[in-house]
Each structure stands twice: as C-alpha cells, then as structure tokens.
Design a protein around this motif. Sequence first.
Motif, mmCIF file in Angstrom:
data_model
loop_
_atom_site.group_PDB
_atom_site.id
_atom_site.type_symbol
_atom_site.label_atom_id
_atom_site.label_comp_id
_atom_site.label_asym_id
_atom_site.label_seq_id
_atom_site.Cartn_x
_atom_site.Cartn_y
_atom_site.Cartn_z
ATOM 1 N N MET A 1 159.103 -107.289 -32.642
ATOM 2 C CA MET A 1 157.927 -107.002 -31.915
ATOM 3 C C MET A 1 158.120 -106.913 -30.444
ATOM 4 O O MET A 1 157.383 -106.078 -29.795
ATOM 5 C CB MET A 1 156.894 -108.326 -32.086
ATOM 6 C CG MET A 1 156.270 -108.426 -33.600
ATOM 7 S SD MET A 1 155.178 -106.843 -33.807
ATOM 8 C CE MET A 1 153.585 -107.769 -32.780
ATOM 9 N N ASP A 2 158.998 -107.666 -29.903
ATOM 10 C CA ASP A 2 159.354 -107.653 -28.403
ATOM 11 C C ASP A 2 160.181 -106.270 -28.128
ATOM 12 O O ASP A 2 159.615 -105.885 -26.993
ATOM 13 C CB ASP A 2 160.470 -108.839 -28.061
ATOM 14 C CG ASP A 2 160.095 -110.012 -28.201
ATOM 15 O OD1 ASP A 2 158.794 -110.056 -27.959
ATOM 16 O OD2 ASP A 2 160.483 -111.040 -28.124
ATOM 17 N N THR A 3 160.977 -105.644 -28.659
ATOM 18 C CA THR A 3 161.533 -104.285 -28.381
ATOM 19 C C THR A 3 160.813 -103.303 -28.684
ATOM 20 O O THR A 3 160.883 -102.055 -28.107
ATOM 21 C CB THR A 3 162.769 -104.241 -28.955
ATOM 22 O OG1 THR A 3 162.752 -104.172 -30.484
ATOM 23 C CG2 THR A 3 163.840 -105.490 -28.623
ATOM 24 N N GLY A 4 159.976 -103.345 -29.752
ATOM 25 C CA GLY A 4 159.123 -102.196 -30.237
ATOM 26 C C GLY A 4 159.804 -101.174 -31.021
ATOM 27 O O GLY A 4 159.519 -99.865 -31.307
ATOM 28 N N GLN A 5 161.089 -101.418 -31.091
ATOM 29 C CA GLN A 5 162.140 -100.521 -32.119
ATOM 30 C C GLN A 5 161.567 -100.627 -33.729
ATOM 31 O O GLN A 5 161.228 -101.688 -34.051
ATOM 32 C CB GLN A 5 163.280 -101.018 -32.053
ATOM 33 C CG GLN A 5 163.907 -101.052 -30.410
ATOM 34 C CD GLN A 5 163.856 -99.557 -29.945
ATOM 35 O OE1 GLN A 5 164.381 -98.584 -30.506
ATOM 36 N NE2 GLN A 5 163.144 -99.201 -28.931
#
Length: 213
Positions: free
Chosen positions: A1-5
């Motif tokens: 969720m933090d990186t969006g990867q």
Amino acid sequence: MDTGQTKSFSIHLVAERRKVLGSISEHYDELELEMLENFFQAVRERQHCKWLHWNMRDANFGFEALENRIQALGGRATVSVPEERRLDLSRILIAIYGVGYTSHPRIENLMEQNSITAKDFLTGKQEADAFEAKQFLKLHQSTLRKVDIFANFAERAHAGRLQSYSSWWEMNGRSIKAIGEWIREHWLIGSVITAIGVVGAAVRAWPSISLLF
C-alpha cells in the motif's frame, strides 16, 4: 500500500514468459499450475504481510479455492495465508459506514460514487465471457485494475474521503452507543454520575425542605 507496487500472477504472464501466447488453451493446465506455484512461493515470502481482499472467504471464491485448485492440477500448496492476516475490505467498509454505504453491485457503484474510472475493469459476468472467449490479456488487465481500485477504496476510507450514502448517524451512532454502554459499565464513572444525580435531586428539593424549618 505504501509503495503502490503491484505483483501480478496470471495465465497470460506465464504464457508470455514461456512464449506460448498463441496456444494458451493447449497448455492451459500447466500454465495455471506454474502461476499458482509462483503465487504460493510469494505467499511463503510474505507471511508477515496483511492480505487485503474482497469477499475471498470460502472454497468457492477464496484462498481455499486457490489451495484446492493447485492440488487438482497435481501441485501442492506448501503454505497458506494465515487467517488472522486476511482482511476483507468489503466487510471493513460495512463496519465503518454501515450496510447501506452503497448499493449492489457494491464495487461498481462505489467506483461511480467516487468518480473512479472503469478503464480495463470487467464485471464477474464480463470476466466469465472473456475466459470463454480466451481473452486472457483482458482478464489480466481487469485483475490489475481491481487491485488498484481496492487500494483506492482503502486509502480514501483511511483518509476519511470515501464518498458513501451513509448518514452521520450510521457512521457514528454505533460508536456513541458503545461509549454510553462503557460509561454505564465503568464503576467509577457510574458512581460519579449517580452522585451528580443525587446532588441534583437534593438541590431541586431544597426549597421544599427549607419550608419545614
């Protein structure tokens, strides 16, 4: 969720790596088995993670369905997603906003309420049709789009920006009721409230009592 990867697992990707995109149907079972083996290897590497999902709760549509499928193909799920780390976003949203936060079908209507584009998104019926038509790239793109949409829902809900049909009371009434129950059950606060009530009653009664003296 933090990186969006996003890490994706699909028949199309496996077929592309093995250079059999033009003959997926002829190799379907072995491609699906490899895809599921890759997925469960990723599960093994991510036992510490929390898994956000949408209604993946049973053997028909859930983590158990993936485990059953790899066994049916002759493989073995050597690891499971721990149940305590499975977070059902559909239920979380109901817990926050109440059951009437959007209408059915929930995903499509919540997207519309929040102006989220439906590009590459396929409904369940459309995905079934795409599968029958052997349009595996469309299925792959739809899955990627849904992952992005669910992340979008979660991020907006966390920030308090998710648009819903819920009233203020539907979102906060249960919390207020819970506070009331806690106050009634807490002995110290209950004693203070009782004392205040006694003092209040005495103050109201004082004019009448003073007439007796």
